[in-house]
Design a protein around this motif. Structure first.
Motif, PDB file in Angstrom:
ATOM      1  N   ASN A 154       0.856  -1.192   0.000  1.00 45.41           N
ATOM      2  CA  ASN A 154       0.000   0.000   0.000  1.00 45.41           C
ATOM      3  C   ASN A 154       0.885   1.232   0.000  1.00 45.41           C
ATOM      4  N   ILE A 155       0.458   2.242  -0.744  1.00 43.47           N
ATOM      5  CA  ILE A 155       1.096   3.550  -0.651  1.00 43.47           C
ATOM      6  C   ILE A 155      -0.020   4.589  -0.537  1.00 43.47           C
ATOM      7  N   THR A 156       0.254   5.637   0.219  1.00 44.03           N
ATOM      8  CA  THR A 156      -0.704   6.733   0.364  1.00 44.03           C
ATOM      9  C   THR A 156      -0.018   8.015  -0.074  1.00 44.03           C
ATOM     10  N   VAL A 157      -0.706   8.753  -0.907  1.00 43.19           N
ATOM     11  CA  VAL A 157      -0.172  10.030  -1.389  1.00 43.19           C
ATOM     12  C   VAL A 157      -1.242  11.111  -1.222  1.00 43.19           C
ATOM     13  N   SER A 158      -0.806  12.335  -1.039  1.00 43.45           N
ATOM     14  CA  SER A 158      -1.755  13.440  -0.860  1.00 43.45           C
ATOM     15  C   SER A 158      -2.144  14.022  -2.220  1.00 43.45           C
ATOM     16  N   LYS A 159      -2.668  13.146  -3.050  1.00 44.85           N
ATOM     17  CA  LYS A 159      -3.139  13.520  -4.389  1.00 44.85           C
ATOM     18  C   LYS A 159      -4.549  12.981  -4.569  1.00 44.85           C
ATOM     19  N   PRO A 160      -5.341  13.631  -5.417  1.00 43.76           N
ATOM     20  CA  PRO A 160      -6.678  13.091  -5.690  1.00 43.76           C
ATOM     21  C   PRO A 160      -6.595  11.743  -6.410  1.00 43.76           C
ATOM     22  N   VAL A 161      -7.607  10.945  -6.216  1.00 43.41           N
ATOM     23  CA  VAL A 161      -7.640   9.603  -6.804  1.00 43.41           C
ATOM     24  C   VAL A 161      -7.477   9.662  -8.327  1.00 43.41           C
ATOM     25  N   SER A 162      -7.986  10.712  -8.973  1.00 41.97           N
ATOM     26  CA  SER A 162      -7.892  10.819 -10.435  1.00 41.97           C
ATOM     27  C   SER A 162      -6.435  10.903 -10.902  1.00 41.97           C
ATOM     28  N   GLU A 163      -5.563  11.564 -10.126  1.00 42.16           N
ATOM     29  CA  GLU A 163      -4.141  11.656 -10.504  1.00 42.16           C
ATOM     30  C   GLU A 163      -3.429  10.316 -10.333  1.00 42.16           C
ATOM     31  N   VAL A 164      -3.785   9.587  -9.287  1.00 42.05           N
ATOM     32  CA  VAL A 164      -3.183   8.268  -9.062  1.00 42.05           C
ATOM     33  C   VAL A 164      -3.648   7.309 -10.161  1.00 42.05           C
ATOM     34  N   TYR A 165      -4.920   7.381 -10.487  1.00 43.68           N
ATOM     35  CA  TYR A 165      -5.480   6.548 -11.559  1.00 43.68           C
ATOM     36  C   TYR A 165      -4.765   6.836 -12.885  1.00 43.68           C
ATOM     37  N   ALA A 166      -4.548   8.107 -13.187  1.00 43.91           N
ATOM     38  CA  ALA A 166      -3.851   8.482 -14.427  1.00 43.91           C
ATOM     39  C   ALA A 166      -2.422   7.950 -14.435  1.00 43.91           C
ATOM     40  N   ALA A 167      -1.770   7.924 -13.280  1.00 45.14           N
ATOM     41  CA  ALA A 167      -0.392   7.435 -13.211  1.00 45.14           C
ATOM     42  C   ALA A 167      -0.292   5.957 -13.580  1.00 45.14           C
ATOM     43  N   ILE A 168      -1.313   5.163 -13.224  1.00 44.80           N
ATOM     44  CA  ILE A 168      -1.256   3.721 -13.500  1.00 44.80           C
ATOM     45  C   ILE A 168      -1.949   3.325 -14.803  1.00 44.80           C
ATOM     46  N   THR A 169      -2.547   4.303 -15.476  1.00 43.39           N
ATOM     47  CA  THR A 169      -3.187   3.997 -16.763  1.00 43.39           C
ATOM     48  C   THR A 169      -2.554   4.741 -17.935  1.00 43.39           C
ATOM     49  N   GLU A 170      -2.009   5.937 -17.687  1.00 44.12           N
ATOM     50  CA  GLU A 170      -1.500   6.764 -18.782  1.00 44.12           C
ATOM     51  C   GLU A 170      -0.036   7.177 -18.641  1.00 44.12           C
ATOM     52  N   HIS A 171       0.539   7.042 -17.450  1.00 39.15           N
ATOM     53  CA  HIS A 171       1.895   7.550 -17.211  1.00 39.15           C
ATOM     54  C   HIS A 171       2.852   6.478 -16.699  1.00 39.15           C
ATOM     55  N   ILE A 172       2.667   5.240 -17.113  1.00 40.09           N
ATOM     56  CA  ILE A 172       3.486   4.121 -16.653  1.00 40.09           C
ATOM     57  C   ILE A 172       4.957   4.349 -16.986  1.00 40.09           C
ATOM     58  N   ALA A 173       5.231   4.945 -18.129  1.00 41.44           N
ATOM     59  CA  ALA A 173       6.618   5.191 -18.549  1.00 41.44           C
ATOM     60  C   ALA A 173       7.333   6.189 -17.641  1.00 41.44           C
ATOM     61  N   ASP A 174       6.570   6.966 -16.884  1.00 39.63           N
ATOM     62  CA  ASP A 174       7.163   7.971 -16.007  1.00 39.63           C
ATOM     63  C   ASP A 174       7.654   7.402 -14.675  1.00 39.63           C
ATOM     64  N   TRP A 175       7.245   6.165 -14.352  1.00 42.06           N
ATOM     65  CA  TRP A 175       7.675   5.593 -13.070  1.00 42.06           C
ATOM     66  C   TRP A 175       8.130   4.134 -13.165  1.00 42.06           C
ATOM     67  N   TRP A 176       7.778   3.401 -14.247  1.00 40.10           N
ATOM     68  CA  TRP A 176       8.146   1.982 -14.327  1.00 40.10           C
ATOM     69  C   TRP A 176       9.242   1.758 -15.361  1.00 40.10           C
ATOM     70  N   SER A 177       8.963   1.984 -16.626  1.00 44.69           N
ATOM     71  CA  SER A 177       9.972   1.869 -17.686  1.00 44.69           C
ATOM     72  C   SER A 177       9.527   2.697 -18.876  1.00 44.69           C
ATOM     73  N   ASN A 178      10.482   3.438 -19.463  1.00 46.32           N
ATOM     74  CA  ASN A 178      10.126   4.230 -20.639  1.00 46.32           C
ATOM     75  C   ASN A 178      10.216   3.397 -21.916  1.00 46.32           C
ATOM     76  N   ASP A 179      10.552   2.118 -21.788  1.00 43.86           N
ATOM     77  CA  ASP A 179      10.553   1.192 -22.927  1.00 43.86           C
ATOM     78  C   ASP A 179       9.187   0.506 -22.952  1.00 43.86           C
ATOM     79  N   LEU A 180       8.180   1.257 -23.385  1.00 48.32           N
ATOM     80  CA  LEU A 180       6.796   0.817 -23.312  1.00 48.32           C
ATOM     81  C   LEU A 180       6.096   1.113 -24.632  1.00 48.32           C
ATOM     82  N   ARG A 181       5.321   0.139 -25.089  1.00 47.59           N
ATOM     83  CA  ARG A 181       4.505   0.309 -26.291  1.00 47.59           C
ATOM     84  C   ARG A 181       3.109  -0.216 -25.987  1.00 47.59           C
ATOM     85  N   GLY A 182       2.104   0.531 -26.406  1.00 49.31           N
ATOM     86  CA  GLY A 182       0.734   0.099 -26.205  1.00 49.31           C
ATOM     87  C   GLY A 182      -0.009   1.041 -25.286  1.00 49.31           C
TER      88      GLY A 182
END
Length: 155
Positions: free
Chosen positions: A7-35
């Protein structure tokens, strides 16, 4: 056997966290991403040098939950007998709005001590979930960066 969960807790709205795991994966996991990973039925390929994985988005409840199913995997570890161990595992990202912001619960169903790669994969998830947390807090994560091939210089 207990599957990997954190579990991680951040002081951000749920919509920003959702966007991070659906649209911004390359910004925190790997920038070698297609799809894509925003809608049920989407799929994406992600790589960490020679380690490569393909995920299908098995389910999406906007701002609540995203489920990834690993459908292909090649884990580049010399000592690993089954280099496709992750195939068939499910990664569930559950989001909960709290007074402090958003709590993200990550469960990698199937990734447990029975996997040969568990210790390495556990350390990897710990690192990349910290990268996700940093991305959400500061706008900058620490993703794996694809090696840039150097261009030949003219003689």
């Amino acid at each position: 056997m207990k599957d990997y969960q954190k579990n991680i807790t951040v002081s951000k709205p749920v919509s920003e966290v959702y966007a991070a795991i659906t649209e911004h994966i390359a910004d925190w996991w790997s920038n070698d991403l297609r799809g894509a990973a925003a809608h049920a039925g989407d799929s994406f390929n992600i790589a960490f040098n020679q380690t490569r994985k393909t995920f299908e988005i098995a389910g999406v409840i906007p701002n609540k939950q995203v489920v990834w199913k690993c459908v292909k995997a090649y884990i580049d570890m010399a000592s690993l007998e089954n280099k496709s161990e992750w195939v068939g595992t499910t990664l569930t990202w559950s989001l909960n709005q709290t007074e402090q912001g958003t709590t993200l619960t990550f469960l990698h169903e199937g990734l447990n001590q029975s996997f040969q790669c568990y210790n390495v994969c556990e350390a990897g998830w710990d690192y990349f979930l910290a990268s996700l947390q940093a991305y959400l807090k500061t706008g900058k994560g620490t993703p794996h960066l694809k090696a840039v091939e150097e261009k030949e210089q003219p003689a």
